[in-house]
Design a protein around this motif. Structure first.
Motif, PDB file in Angstrom:
ATOM      1  N   VAL A 156       0.601  -0.911   0.492  1.00 51.60           N
ATOM      2  CA  VAL A 156      -0.098  -0.059  -0.074  1.00 51.60           C
ATOM      3  C   VAL A 156       0.837   1.166   0.275  1.00 51.60           C
ATOM      4  CG1 VAL A 156      -1.865   1.534   1.483  1.00 51.60           C
ATOM      5  CG2 VAL A 156      -1.501  -0.886   0.986  1.00 51.60           C
ATOM      6  N   GLU A 157       1.105   2.220  -0.765  1.00 49.08           N
ATOM      7  CA  GLU A 157       1.154   3.465  -1.092  1.00 49.08           C
ATOM      8  C   GLU A 157       0.198   4.685  -1.355  1.00 49.08           C
ATOM      9  OE1 GLU A 157       5.878   4.972  -2.763  1.00 49.08           O
ATOM     10  OE2 GLU A 157       3.941   3.821  -4.124  1.00 49.08           O
ATOM     11  N   ASN A 158       0.913   5.413   0.128  1.00 50.88           N
ATOM     12  CA  ASN A 158      -0.093   7.058  -0.072  1.00 50.88           C
ATOM     13  C   ASN A 158      -1.752   6.073  -0.372  1.00 50.88           C
ATOM     14  OD1 ASN A 158       1.139   8.953  -0.713  1.00 50.88           O
ATOM     15  ND2 ASN A 158       1.532   8.304  -2.988  1.00 50.88           N
ATOM     16  N   GLY A 159      -2.185   4.985   1.268  1.00 45.61           N
ATOM     17  CA  GLY A 159      -3.231   4.800   0.873  1.00 45.61           C
ATOM     18  C   GLY A 159      -4.329   3.545   0.053  1.00 45.61           C
ATOM     19  N   VAL A 160      -3.361   3.197  -1.367  1.00 40.94           N
ATOM     20  CA  VAL A 160      -3.856   2.359  -1.977  1.00 40.94           C
ATOM     21  C   VAL A 160      -3.310   1.547  -2.785  1.00 40.94           C
ATOM     22  CG1 VAL A 160      -5.091   4.864  -3.372  1.00 40.94           C
ATOM     23  CG2 VAL A 160      -2.924   4.036  -3.706  1.00 40.94           C
ATOM     24  N   PRO A 161      -3.665   0.359  -3.338  1.00 40.52           N
ATOM     25  CA  PRO A 161      -2.804  -1.174  -3.139  1.00 40.52           C
ATOM     26  C   PRO A 161      -1.216   0.092  -4.554  1.00 40.52           C
ATOM     27  CG  PRO A 161      -4.308  -1.916  -3.937  1.00 40.52           C
ATOM     28  CD  PRO A 161      -5.447   0.116  -3.305  1.00 40.52           C
ATOM     29  N   GLY A 162       0.230  -0.377  -4.565  1.00 42.35           N
ATOM     30  CA  GLY A 162       1.327  -0.289  -4.382  1.00 42.35           C
ATOM     31  C   GLY A 162       1.064  -1.115  -6.013  1.00 42.35           C
ATOM     32  N   SER A 163       1.894  -0.052  -7.084  1.00 43.69           N
ATOM     33  CA  SER A 163       1.611  -0.657  -8.690  1.00 43.69           C
ATOM     34  C   SER A 163       1.879  -1.928  -8.886  1.00 43.69           C
ATOM     35  CB  SER A 163       2.532   0.171  -9.376  1.00 43.69           C
ATOM     36  OG  SER A 163       3.483   0.430  -8.535  1.00 43.69           O
ATOM     37  N   ARG A 164       2.638  -2.619  -8.162  1.00 46.79           N
ATOM     38  CA  ARG A 164       2.825  -3.620  -8.837  1.00 46.79           C
ATOM     39  C   ARG A 164       2.212  -4.956  -7.645  1.00 46.79           C
ATOM     40  NH1 ARG A 164       8.720  -4.385 -11.302  1.00 46.79           N
ATOM     41  NH2 ARG A 164       8.533  -2.161 -12.519  1.00 46.79           N
ATOM     42  N   VAL A 165       1.358  -4.867  -6.700  1.00 49.21           N
ATOM     43  CA  VAL A 165       0.252  -5.576  -6.097  1.00 49.21           C
ATOM     44  C   VAL A 165       0.037  -6.663  -6.964  1.00 49.21           C
ATOM     45  CG1 VAL A 165      -1.631  -6.162  -4.927  1.00 49.21           C
ATOM     46  CG2 VAL A 165       0.217  -4.045  -3.843  1.00 49.21           C
ATOM     47  N   THR A 166      -0.725  -6.615  -8.185  1.00 47.90           N
ATOM     48  CA  THR A 166      -1.049  -7.492  -9.042  1.00 47.90           C
ATOM     49  C   THR A 166      -0.390  -8.033  -9.661  1.00 47.90           C
ATOM     50  OG1 THR A 166      -1.845  -6.571 -10.766  1.00 47.90           O
ATOM     51  CG2 THR A 166      -3.585  -6.894  -8.810  1.00 47.90           C
ATOM     52  N   SER A 167       1.149  -7.825  -9.759  1.00 47.30           N
ATOM     53  CA  SER A 167       2.072  -8.693 -10.460  1.00 47.30           C
ATOM     54  C   SER A 167       2.551  -9.348 -10.152  1.00 47.30           C
ATOM     55  CB  SER A 167       2.904  -7.686 -11.564  1.00 47.30           C
ATOM     56  OG  SER A 167       4.802  -8.437 -11.594  1.00 47.30           O
ATOM     57  N   TRP A 168       2.854 -10.765 -10.556  1.00 47.11           N
ATOM     58  CA  TRP A 168       3.360 -11.632  -9.401  1.00 47.11           C
ATOM     59  C   TRP A 168       4.446 -11.806  -9.927  1.00 47.11           C
ATOM     60  CZ3 TRP A 168       6.546 -16.614 -11.163  1.00 47.11           C
ATOM     61  CH2 TRP A 168       7.094 -17.308 -10.314  1.00 47.11           C
ATOM     62  N   GLY A 169       5.936 -11.999 -10.851  1.00 42.21           N
ATOM     63  CA  GLY A 169       7.241 -11.739 -11.173  1.00 42.21           C
ATOM     64  C   GLY A 169       7.460 -10.162 -10.899  1.00 42.21           C
ATOM     65  N   GLY A 170       6.620  -8.917 -11.104  1.00 38.42           N
ATOM     66  CA  GLY A 170       6.263  -7.671 -10.778  1.00 38.42           C
ATOM     67  C   GLY A 170       7.070  -7.112  -9.855  1.00 38.42           C
ATOM     68  N   GLY A 171       6.680  -8.025  -9.169  1.00 34.41           N
ATOM     69  CA  GLY A 171       6.427  -7.810  -7.395  1.00 34.41           C
ATOM     70  C   GLY A 171       7.202  -8.052  -6.384  1.00 34.41           C
ATOM     71  N   ASN A 172       8.236  -9.472  -7.514  1.00 36.34           N
ATOM     72  CA  ASN A 172       8.635 -10.471  -6.431  1.00 36.34           C
ATOM     73  C   ASN A 172       8.002 -10.925  -5.032  1.00 36.34           C
ATOM     74  OD1 ASN A 172      11.343 -11.977  -6.442  1.00 36.34           O
ATOM     75  ND2 ASN A 172      11.770 -10.857  -4.981  1.00 36.34           N
ATOM     76  N   TRP A 173       6.819 -11.446  -5.459  1.00 32.69           N
ATOM     77  CA  TRP A 173       6.453 -12.196  -4.024  1.00 32.69           C
ATOM     78  C   TRP A 173       6.466 -12.652  -3.736  1.00 32.69           C
ATOM     79  CZ3 TRP A 173       4.245  -7.735  -2.280  1.00 32.69           C
ATOM     80  CH2 TRP A 173       4.199  -6.644  -2.901  1.00 32.69           C
ATOM     81  N   SER A 174       6.498 -14.500  -4.498  1.00 33.88           N
ATOM     82  CA  SER A 174       7.266 -15.447  -4.285  1.00 33.88           C
ATOM     83  C   SER A 174       5.641 -16.443  -3.927  1.00 33.88           C
ATOM     84  CB  SER A 174       8.219 -15.266  -3.292  1.00 33.88           C
ATOM     85  OG  SER A 174       9.069 -16.261  -3.197  1.00 33.88           O
ATOM     86  N   GLY A 175       6.026 -17.546  -3.495  1.00 34.61           N
ATOM     87  CA  GLY A 175       5.127 -17.788  -3.297  1.00 34.61           C
ATOM     88  C   GLY A 175       5.798 -19.477  -2.363  1.00 34.61           C
TER      89      GLY A 175
END
Length: 573
Positions: free
Chosen positions: A441-460
């Motif tokens: 979350v940035e400035n109260g809204v979802p970050g720009s890469r929340v929906t991108s698995w590879g782009g956000g390096n969210w792992s699993g």
């Protein structure tokens, strides 16, 4: 407005110009001061080079003193960051021999200045509150005894310094630590009182108008309730004792004060309860049926009552190359040109002088191997964006633009932000920084890469499933009062995390670690009120007690070294 500077190979070639204004400070009469601006500029150029190449080259404000004794042995004392005045390295080099290094930690950086002095031979000069004394622990066997003690922090020079010793979490080390704490903290006088009472008789005498007291607030009322459409009573498996519950039942989204822990609050909810206005605000994926009904536990800290710190684990995060990115410079064994922190020592344990104030700990971020990009644009430059970190003003891995960063400055500001080129001008003020991925979350809204698995390096998880056990944290300011909120997601995707932090009206949020209760560990510490020094450990989730060494009998991070990094909160005095 801070000056801008250009980027070369992912780091900054304009560092000296950007930091020159901030790095100058009044010359102090004691200790090792910051070097002059010409030296700072040269050392900033080292840091800003393509590959700094050593842990010393990463410290742009370092300064040193050198003395020799009668037999030609040289003693070089380096203050790694005089702005913070915490970590020092002593290098001893016999004539024609090999150098030996000792890593010292200042027992009280706000009080004591450390330097070298010729006192019938080289010695350490300890100065504070108008008094001083010389100490040569290498001459009387004290240093040798400290290094052989098996203690992660071994006191020398009348407790003004700790030797940081290389340790592992083995039984011998734990037994040595347990005995040390038992004699000096748990059943004895606190280390802080021991130091301040035994150092100089009147060195700590202060007469002043008194400090401003923290304004008392009703934290439960100030935090309010989360933005939920459905707020049933829930019976969570939370390990805290809470005030105001209905026989243990908690209203979803409401906050409850933790018993005997002023300024700490707990809440519980499930993402499926979040208000429609939040869920439809854009920026995140829809939630599946499993994560919609998965419990989330949250703990809020009123930061007017706490100081925060950060300690590296004995092993993690590392400073070597991650196996993920292919964008490498080929000039060393890590993105900064080296793969070991030596001669700096990482203890993975709270400094014992803080034990009588510790209120909470929680684990930090990813290991190094997971802490860089394999896919997407961030894998193609800045050498894969390895997550950076700093402890006690000492930079061990460069802070890269674009990454979510939690940090503390010398004036006590704790915050989170997406790091930028301009933020490098904050280096003289930083005490710690930990990067981990990108904003949830940035400035109260979802970050720009929340929906991108590879782009956000969210792992699993081990099966590469995005939905898994996760821990995260956010900052929220309410009517000028700042709260740090830790959240434990029993299973969630980044989208569920983003929606939850939105529902709790967070300003900025970031992922910490994931996949096990060891990696999402959090504990609170309730100190007895009768002066005996005993500590009651309360885990956020009961299963986290199993992570503590010796079947839960030894508190992790507090009484035993750990291989993972962690944050800690101390009650302000």
């Amino acid at each position: 407005m801070l000056p801008r500077f250009s980027v070369f190979s992912g780091f900054f070639i304009g560092l000296p110009a950007a930091i020159a204004v901030l790095s100058t400070s009044p010359t102090m009469a004691q200790g090792i001061n910051v070097p002059d601006q010409a030296v700072i500029n040269a050392q900033l150029a080292e840091l800003g080079s393509n590959v700094p190449g050593s842990v010393f080259a990463m410290q742009p404000f370092r300064n040193r003193q050198t003395l020799s004794d009668a037999d030609g042995t040289t003693y070089t004392l380096t203050s790694l960051n005089p702005h913070v005045n915490s970590w020092f390295v002593l290098e001893t080099t016999p004539a024609g021999g090999r150098s030996r290094f000792v890593h010292f930690e200042n027992g009280d950086p706000e009080t004591w200045e450390i330097s070298l002095i010729d006192e019938d031979g080289p010695a350490l000069l300890i100065e504070g509150e108008g008094d001083s004394f010389a100490c040569a622990p290498w001459a009387d066997g004290e240093l040798e005894e400290a290094q052989a003690s098996s203690l992660p922090y071994a006191p020398v020079c009348d407790w003004s310094l700790f030797v940081r010793n290389p340790v592992t979490g083995n039984r011998t080390t734990r037994e040595a630590v347990a005995e040390f704490l038992r004699e000096n903290v748990i059943f004895g006088e606190s280390i802080v009182n021991l130091i301040k009472g035994a150092f100089f008789e009147d060195a700590f005498m202060v007469s002043s108008e008194g400090e401003d007291e923290v304004e008392e607030i009703d934290g439960v009322e100030l935090l309010g309730t989360a933005l939920l459409d459905n707020a049933p009573n829930m019976r969570p498996y939370m390990g805290f004792e809470l005030a105001g519950t209905d026989a243990g039942a908690m209203t979803a989204g409401a906050w409850y004060e933790v018993e005997e822990s002023p300024g700490i609050y707990a809440s519980v909810m499930q993402p499926g309860m979040i208000a429609r206005e939040v869920m439809q605000s854009g920026g995140a994926n829809g939630l599946d049926s499993i994560e919609r009904r998965a419990d989330v536990y949250l703990v809020a800290f009123d930061m007017a009552r706490f100081d925060i710190g950060y300690e590296l684990g004995t092993d993690h995060p590392g400073i070597e190359w991650s196996s993920r990115p292919q964008n490498r410079h080929g000039q060393g064994r890590g993105p900064d040109g080296f793969d070991t922190s030596a001669p700096l020592v990482r203890t993975g344990m709270l400094n014992p002088s803080f034990v009588d104030r510790v209120a909470a700990t929680f684990t930090g971020g990813f290991k190094r191997d997971h802490g860089a990009w394999r896919f997407g644009d961030y894998a193609t430059f800045n050498y894969g964006h390895h997550y950076g970190f700093m402890q006690n003003g000492v930079l061990l891995s460069r802070l890269w633009p674009n990454l979510a960063t939690m940090y503390l400055t010398q004036d006590g500001e704790v915050d989170m932000r997406t790091w930028t080129e301009e933020d490098t001008a904050m280096l003289p003020d930083l005490v710690f920084a930990r990067q981990n991925g990108v904003a949830i979350v940035e400035n109260g809204v979802p970050g720009s890469r929340v929906t991108s698995w590879g782009g956000g390096n969210w792992s699993g998880d081990a099966d590469a499933t995005l939905r898994t056990l996760r821990g995260g944290a956010c900052m929220r300011t309410v009517e000028g009062r700042q709260f740090l909120i830790y959240a434990y997601f029993s299973t969630a995707t980044p989208s569920a995390m983003a929606r939850t932090f939105q529902a709790y009206q967070c300003d900025y949020a970031m992922l910490l670690d994931m996949n096990s209760q060891e990696h999402t560990y959090m504990a609170l510490y309730v100190h007895d009120e009768d002066g005996e020094g005993e500590i009651d450990v309360q885990h956020l989730v009961s299963g986290m007690a199993e992570v503590d060494p010796d079947n839960g009998r030894v508190p992790r991070f507090i009484s035993a070294p750990d291989n993972r990094d962690f944050f800690y909160l101390l009650r302000r005095q």
